[in-house]
Design a protein around this motif. Sequence first.
Motif, PDB file in Angstrom:
ATOM      1  N   SER A  73      16.626 -11.645 -92.376  1.00 50.79           N
ATOM      2  CA  SER A  73      15.920 -13.068 -91.884  1.00 50.79           C
ATOM      3  C   SER A  73      16.473 -14.328 -92.625  1.00 50.79           C
ATOM      4  N   SER A  74      17.456 -13.977 -93.392  1.00 53.86           N
ATOM      5  CA  SER A  74      18.361 -15.151 -94.004  1.00 53.86           C
ATOM      6  C   SER A  74      19.396 -15.606 -93.202  1.00 53.86           C
ATOM      7  N   GLY A  75      19.482 -16.934 -93.202  1.00 57.44           N
ATOM      8  CA  GLY A  75      20.522 -17.488 -92.478  1.00 57.44           C
ATOM      9  C   GLY A  75      22.093 -17.470 -92.924  1.00 57.44           C
ATOM     10  N   LEU A  98      17.954 -20.971 -93.613  1.00 57.91           N
ATOM     11  CA  LEU A  98      18.066 -21.498 -92.099  1.00 57.91           C
ATOM     12  C   LEU A  98      17.560 -20.287 -91.375  1.00 57.91           C
ATOM     13  N   LYS A  99      17.026 -20.447 -90.313  1.00 56.68           N
ATOM     14  CA  LYS A  99      16.661 -19.601 -89.279  1.00 56.68           C
ATOM     15  C   LYS A  99      17.618 -18.855 -88.386  1.00 56.68           C
ATOM     16  N   THR A 142      19.389 -20.439 -84.567  1.00 55.07           N
ATOM     17  CA  THR A 142      19.097 -21.699 -84.495  1.00 55.07           C
ATOM     18  C   THR A 142      20.305 -22.550 -84.588  1.00 55.07           C
ATOM     19  N   ALA A 146      22.572 -14.481 -88.657  1.00 59.05           N
ATOM     20  CA  ALA A 146      21.637 -13.423 -89.640  1.00 59.05           C
ATOM     21  C   ALA A 146      22.572 -13.161 -90.637  1.00 59.05           C
TER      22      ALA A 146
END
Length: 752
Positions: A156-158, A226-227, A230, A251
């Motif tokens: 889930s981390s950018g 960050l997502k 995106t 990801a």
Amino acid sequence: MGTAPDITGEKSFGVTTDRRPLGACDTTFSDGLTEQPAGATSNGRLPWTVVTVLAVCLAVTSPALAQTTPVVSRVDGQSVYFAVPAGTSVKPGDKVTVYFVIPGINEEATVGEGTIIAIDGSSATANITSASGAIKSGHRLRIESSSIPQVPASSSSGWLGIATDNIDGSEIAQAGLREEFGTTVLGTLPGTTAASSGLKSGDIILKIGNDTVTNRAEYRKLTHALKPGTEVELTIARGRQRLRTAVLVEAAPGIAKLTETVKAAAEAGVTVAIHDLAQRYQGGEGVPRDLAEAARQYRRSAELGLARSQFSLAWLYKQGQGVPLDNGECLKWAKMAAENGMALAQNLVGTMYEKGEGVTPDPSEAAGWYRKAADSGDPHGQYNLALLMFAGRGVEKNEVEAIRLLELAAERKLLIAEERMGKAYEVGAGVPANFQMAAQWYQRAADRGQASAQNNLGILYQNGTGVPQDNVQAANLYRQSAEQGNAYGQLNFGIAYYEGRGVQRDEAEAAELFRKSAEQGVAKAQRAYGIVLQNGQGVTQNLTEARSWFRKAADQGSADAQLDLGGMYFNGNGVAKDEKEAAKWYVMAANQGNALGQYYMGVICARGLGFKKDSPKAIAWFELAADQELADAQNYLGIMYENGDGVSKDYKKAMELYLKAARQGLSHAENNVGRMIGNGLGVQKDYKKALGWFQSAAKQGHAEAETNIGVLYQNGWGVPKDRAEAIAHYLRAADLGDPHAQKLLRDLGVEP
């Protein structure tokens, strides 16, 4: 005839200014440099970050501590003690990481890890289970608990796939930045969207979206938030241009997968990937920690011409990590990085030439390398070159140009440069002395946590120079400095506690602060700690330990400590009485021009204590001390002139010396002046004037003066004859131990 006063040591404290070599936050313009703590290494959590640090003025350039950042206050073996910041929740079992910020590149270097084992109110104790370097007071702690958010490392981390590093000083000027912020792009990993974003090696990422990137660690934190999926806009500096580019957020791969990706790129010969892999081995991230393998990988990318790898390899040689400690190899690789334009490397090379590490000391060559860094806009180079110019070492002394360089470094927010500017204005070096300007510069640095500036600003507040006199504010500044482990802040905060100045008097707190400062080698603190041990103030009395601390300070040339040691031997205080050993220490102080040391040597020679009596030598010592207006020496020298001891008898000279000492309020001298006037020795006899001098001495508890007043009343000399008044003065003198008064009382039929 008067007698010489007993030999006693003066036990006074005064405010201390830093006296460490430059580069380590002193307050004098002299040479010297400070290195990173031996063994300090990366925490291994920051990909593509060069884990190296320059051994010049870098122990003091980190940003101010946040209110919630715990700081090591004391180290005892494997135990580390620290205060728990207000509003922070910690508990036994929480993991701690001890680290410091590598100045100049604003990176963290881990020196130990462990677990909290005890909490007592606002104090906590951690047990260190592994250490990669020396842990010291002032180092910071990261606590893995729910009250301190951690950056997640999950899908889930950018992630952007960009290899970055902290900005080098030379890149600041090239980008037209006023201070160090941002992160430099080294390259992009193949196959990532960033690879086609148009980013180039040497670009500086200033913003991610609307968030400012302060350094490599902040970049990592922001990208992790960050997502994935995106798009994010990056603001970059390319030279003096400001550009924007969009990058698709991917990801973040797990640590194992990321390491394999980096390994594959490294095996394919991607230079920045080789460098990153070296860092992973150095920090033990995704691979077992292996400094030898780290050095091997750094060498691969260094040989491919990557300046940061050349610099990292140089530092491993300097520290002896993964390779033999070898200053010659360090200098070789540092020179390569320096010739490739890396300002940190240019500073390191300059340092090695200045200190003679791996090469013959050459201040001129050092200045040349510092100038290269300075000309590229690097604040550390500007600062180090300024120091040489202040001292006239390797370059022509030029305080005005040194100030210009310091101002440039200070404009780039180099904390130690701001502190130096304060000192320049305080002492008038290169600028007119101006305490208000000094206070302003100190305040700038102090507000951002510069410990030496906090201490020096505290001194200004204590003395009311350039700022309103304020002991409370002074003590608060000393506290801030002391809590960061600054030895002079600890000493001055200890003095504040000892004297109850700005804080409630607390001898135990004072003693503890003196100990901390003394253990860092500050001579005045060593003496102060010796005094409280000698007197049992705030600690259990321990004369043996007191003597040990006096000796440490004395060996550093502290004249006061030499007097203390001499006093212990002279009086047999905690050691066998030894007048010859006492004289050895007194003469050391005397030869430094210390007036008390000169006086004590005069007493020893005049009385023949431990040596054959030598009146001419005694007179020579007394004259030296008397020339410094030491009243005791003036009085004793008067006695020798009065008695013709080692010199022709001269009542007028004796009277002149007695008067000098008496006008300083010395009771022995006041009594001697009265006696000379009363007896008409060297002056016209005048009982009334004599009475005035005797009364002045008697107010200070001088026994002989009380006796002499009694004599005047008994005989009616200058006063009405009064037997009762005479007896009253004799009784007071007898109570003070004067045997002559006791005899006079018995002659009058009164039992003393």
